[in-house]
Design an enzyme around this catalytic site. Structure first.
Site, PDB file in Angstrom:
ATOM      1  N   HIS A  15       0.858  -1.193   0.000  1.00 25.63           N
ATOM      2  CA  HIS A  15       0.000   0.000   0.000  1.00 25.63           C
ATOM      3  C   HIS A  15       0.890   1.237   0.000  1.00 25.63           C
ATOM      4  O   HIS A  15       1.706   1.405   0.905  1.00 25.63           O
ATOM      5  CB  HIS A  15      -0.867   0.056   1.264  1.00 25.63           C
ATOM      6  CG  HIS A  15      -1.792  -1.105   1.398  1.00 25.63           C
ATOM      7  ND1 HIS A  15      -3.092  -1.078   0.965  1.00 25.63           N
ATOM      8  CD2 HIS A  15      -1.603  -2.352   1.899  1.00 25.63           C
ATOM      9  CE1 HIS A  15      -3.672  -2.245   1.204  1.00 25.63           C
ATOM     10  NE2 HIS A  15      -2.790  -3.039   1.774  1.00 25.63           N
ATOM     11  N   LYS A  97      -8.299  -6.952  -7.290  1.00 28.54           N
ATOM     12  CA  LYS A  97      -8.303  -7.169  -5.846  1.00 28.54           C
ATOM     13  C   LYS A  97      -9.731  -7.275  -5.313  1.00 28.54           C
ATOM     14  O   LYS A  97     -10.542  -6.386  -5.520  1.00 28.54           O
ATOM     15  CB  LYS A  97      -7.580  -6.008  -5.158  1.00 28.54           C
ATOM     16  CG  LYS A  97      -7.617  -6.068  -3.650  1.00 28.54           C
ATOM     17  CD  LYS A  97      -6.761  -7.184  -3.091  1.00 28.54           C
ATOM     18  CE  LYS A  97      -6.941  -7.367  -1.603  1.00 28.54           C
ATOM     19  NZ  LYS A  97      -5.734  -7.229  -0.828  1.00 28.54           N
ATOM     20  N   HIS A 134      -8.500 -10.666  -0.266  1.00 23.83           N
ATOM     21  CA  HIS A 134      -8.428 -10.474   1.187  1.00 23.83           C
ATOM     22  C   HIS A 134      -9.421 -11.477   1.767  1.00 23.83           C
ATOM     23  O   HIS A 134     -10.630 -11.259   1.713  1.00 23.83           O
ATOM     24  CB  HIS A 134      -8.815  -9.036   1.563  1.00 23.83           C
ATOM     25  CG  HIS A 134      -8.714  -8.777   3.037  1.00 23.83           C
ATOM     26  ND1 HIS A 134      -7.807  -7.907   3.601  1.00 23.83           N
ATOM     27  CD2 HIS A 134      -9.402  -9.317   4.079  1.00 23.83           C
ATOM     28  CE1 HIS A 134      -7.949  -7.914   4.909  1.00 23.83           C
ATOM     29  NE2 HIS A 134      -8.914  -8.764   5.236  1.00 23.83           N
ATOM     30  N   HIS A 172      -1.839 -12.323   2.335  1.00 25.10           N
ATOM     31  CA  HIS A 172      -1.483 -12.203   3.755  1.00 25.10           C
ATOM     32  C   HIS A 172      -2.142 -13.289   4.612  1.00 25.10           C
ATOM     33  O   HIS A 172      -2.935 -12.998   5.517  1.00 25.10           O
ATOM     34  CB  HIS A 172      -1.804 -10.812   4.307  1.00 25.10           C
ATOM     35  CG  HIS A 172      -3.099 -10.191   3.841  1.00 25.10           C
ATOM     36  ND1 HIS A 172      -4.301 -10.819   3.973  1.00 25.10           N
ATOM     37  CD2 HIS A 172      -3.361  -9.002   3.249  1.00 25.10           C
ATOM     38  CE1 HIS A 172      -5.253 -10.035   3.490  1.00 25.10           C
ATOM     39  NE2 HIS A 172      -4.699  -8.932   3.040  1.00 25.10           N
TER      40      HIS A 172
HETATM   41  O1  DOR Z   1      -3.894  -4.224   8.066  1.00 28.07           O
HETATM   42  C1  DOR Z   1      -4.289  -3.938   6.945  1.00 28.07           C
HETATM   43  N1  DOR Z   1      -4.127  -2.703   6.440  1.00 28.07           N
HETATM   44  N2  DOR Z   1      -4.899  -4.877   6.244  1.00 28.07           N
HETATM   45  C2  DOR Z   1      -5.488  -4.608   5.066  1.00 28.07           C
HETATM   46  O2  DOR Z   1      -6.054  -5.488   4.489  1.00 28.07           O
HETATM   47  C3  DOR Z   1      -5.486  -3.235   4.536  1.00 28.07           C
HETATM   48  C4  DOR Z   1      -4.399  -2.434   5.089  1.00 28.07           C
HETATM   49  C5  DOR Z   1      -4.557  -0.953   4.838  1.00 28.07           C
HETATM   50  O3  DOR Z   1      -4.896  -0.554   3.722  1.00 28.07           O
HETATM   51  O4  DOR Z   1      -4.310  -0.193   5.756  1.00 28.07           O
HETATM   52 ZN    ZN Z   2      -3.135  -5.023   2.194  1.00 25.29          ZN
END
Ligand code: DOR
Ligand code: ZN
Length: 343
Positions: A15, A97, A134, A172
């Site tokens: 990200h 996604k 996810h 993940h």
């Molecule tokens: O912990 C996370 N943060 N898991 C996710 O799936 C998204 C991510 C985020 O975009 O902050």
């Molecule tokens: Zn993620």
């Protein structure tokens, strides 16, 4: 062994966010990786090729190396077949996604019911477009620690039965059930984060609550962590690194209702190397960080090599990144002796 040279690793899940934050976080991935899959959960989300392309340009301004940005499209129940095909065929988008509605940060536009995306999944299967998932069941009755398992039982089983050739990454992964699911399925692979390998829920919750370890899927108990380590160090080609590096500025993490996400891009490779070393598995490190994902996504291995060295004393890593907007950098509880050899 106190030195190791690898094909430059890739990050199959990252990200970057948008706007001012990019200049702080993008260089960290650019320094460490050859290719990366960029997540689309912005506000508003990336829902077509043009948006992906514009986002890619905004990220590219902060690249100094040759980081290959593989962009994704956020799957909504309104995604049209022609929008996806056009984005994919023009190479504006590399993968799709799937966020279940309400599963995580910015998932308000996610999927309520897989029945509503059957046509898109079928188009993806026909065109060999990778699906990144996810994998959490967001039904409020499901305990947060059981969400991944419930998703496997109720949703992923159905998807794999109906679309046996769809190339799926369960992202993940956090449980032994996810490892088993992947091992026994023909078309699902899994990515694993540094923090799910290096930490468990005790580290997050014993002796005080550590909000910087809060992420989704949430850290699980030790037995799951051990299964993740076991499969990662085995070199099995179905498993590879996806950091899920997810920066949130400190005040949004240290908050009455803190955001989910662990920012690990700066030292993820050093952390993973230490874990493989602790388990006498350095000979499998390159498979996990550089080869397996590349092969799954049908891309060439990076040409560049990187070397890490084992130092006598634990490395002193920085705690924070950024000045105006600050991020806490993830570090596990154990010592790390590995760092790049060019320092
Ligand atoms: O912990 C996370 N943060 N898991 C996710 O799936 C998204 C991510 C985020 O975009 O902050
Ligand atoms: Zn993620």
């Amino acid at each position: 062994m106190n030195k190791i040279t690898l094909i430059q690793p890739d990050d199959w899940h990252v990200h970057f966010r948008d706007g001012d934050i990019l200049k702080t976080v993008v260089p960290e991935t650019d320094k460490n990786f050859g290719k990366c899959i960029v997540m689309p959960n912005l506000v508003p989300p990336i829902i077509n090729g043009q948006m992906a392309n514009e986002y890619k340009k905004r990220i590219s301004k902060f690249l100094k190396n040759n980081l290959n940005l593989l962009m994704t499209i956020y799957l909504t129940e309104n995604l049209k077949k022609h929008t996806l095909i056009n984005a994919y065929k023009t190479k504006q988008v590399f993968a799709v996604k799937l966020y279940p509605l309400g599963a995580t940060t910015n998932s308000e536009n996610g999927i309520k019911d897989v029945e509503n995306i059957i046509e898109i999944l079928s188009t993806m299967e026909e065109n060999d477009i990778p699906l990144l998932i996810h994998g959490e069941d967001t039904n409020p009755e499901i305990d947060i620690f059981d969400r991944e398992k419930s998703f496997l039982d109720k949703v992923l089983t159905k998807i794999t039965q109906n679309f046996p050739k769809l190339r799926i990454t369960l992202e993940h992964i956090t449980t032994k059930e996810a490892v088993q699911f992947i091992l026994s399925s023909k078309n699902v692979v899994g990515s694993i984060t540094p923090h799910h390998l290096a930490s468990n829920r005790n580290e997050m919750l014993v002796g005080g609550i550590r909000p910087h370890l809060y992420c989704l899927p949430i850290l699980k108990r030790d037995i799951h962590q051990q299964e993740l380590i076991k499969i990662a160090i085995s070199g099995n080609k179905k498993f590879f690194l996806g950091t899920d590096s997810a920066p949130h500025e400190i005040k949004l993490k240290e908050n009455e209702c803190g955001c989910a996400g662990v920012f690990n891009a700066p030292y993820s490779l050093q952390i993973i190397t230490q874990i493989f070393d602790n388990h006498n598995a350095l000979n499998k490190l390159e498979n996990f960080v550089s080869i397996n994902g590349t092969k799954h996504y049908k891309l060439p291995n990076n040409k560049k090599k990187v070397s890490l060295k084992k130092f006598k004393n634990p490395i002193k890593f920085n705690d924070y990144l950024g000045s105006k907007i600050k991020f806490k950098i993830y570090k596990p509880q154990f010592s790390i002796f590995w760092d790049y050899d060019n320092k």
